[in-house]
Design a protein around this motif. Structure first.
Motif: not given
Length: 191
Positions: A71-72, A75-77, A79
């Motif tokens: 996810v990081w 999407r650079k999220d 969380r």
């Protein structure tokens, strides 16, 4: 506590959550959800063939960590970065395979930085800035494993287990030499 019913329920929930994390990670790269689920099933299926043992928590934690880092990167999220230390705290307190998570974080974070460093023509400070959030979360996650009843001695436990010094050879079937000629060896190698 809870008997075989609780053991079965815990193992089932952990297996389903492992499959869910693997599916969510695969879905980041494979945009057809059915194909992503099929890939996740192929990846996680060997986990489901093992007996209900504590390593199921290690497999769940690894799947969750892979999902968070995916996810990081996709999407650079932020969380996902916050989740990393939490996953590692749970992992170190549930199973000794937490060292796999530490190595995975170090290898993936270090590899991402090296690629960026080379792409930026050896500009150290600029390449560090690109990956600073990941680096901070990685260090936090690695140090988070110290939050356990044994502190840094948890690493001694991993070293002891890796040398099979904690039991006599043959006392625990899973610790016998792996071989493709046994069902258990095949499952271990497949995982």
């Amino acid at each position: 506590f809870g008997g075989s019913t609780l053991l079965s329920m815990t193992s089932t929930v952990a297996s389903v959550l492992t499959l869910y994390c693997a599916w969510r990670a695969a879905a980041l790269y494979i945009h057809n959800p059915v194909t992503a689920l099929f890939l996740a099933l192929l990846t996680v299926l060997p986990v489901l063939t093992l007996n209900a043992r504590p390593q199921i928590f290690g497999m769940l934690a690894f799947a969750a960590l892979v999902w968070a880092l995916s996810v990081w990167f996709e999407r650079k999220d932020p969380r996902a970065l916050v989740a990393m230390p939490a996953i590692m705290v749970l992992w170190v307190n549930l199973h000794g395979s937490f060292i796999v998570g530490v190595l995975y974080i170090a290898a993936l974070g270090g590899g991402a930085w090296i690629v960026t460093f080379l792409e930026m023509k050896y500009k150290f400070v600029a390449s560090v800035r690109v990956h600073l959030p990941l680096a901070l979360a990685s260090f936090a996650a690695i140090f988070a494993v110290l939050i356990n009843p044994y502190g840094w001695h948890a690493f001694e436990y991993v070293i002891k287990i890796s040398h099979l010094q904690s039991t006599d050879p043959g006392a625990i079937r899973e610790w016998d030499s792996t071989s493709l000629t046994t069902d258990h060896g095949f499952s271990f190698i497949a995982i």
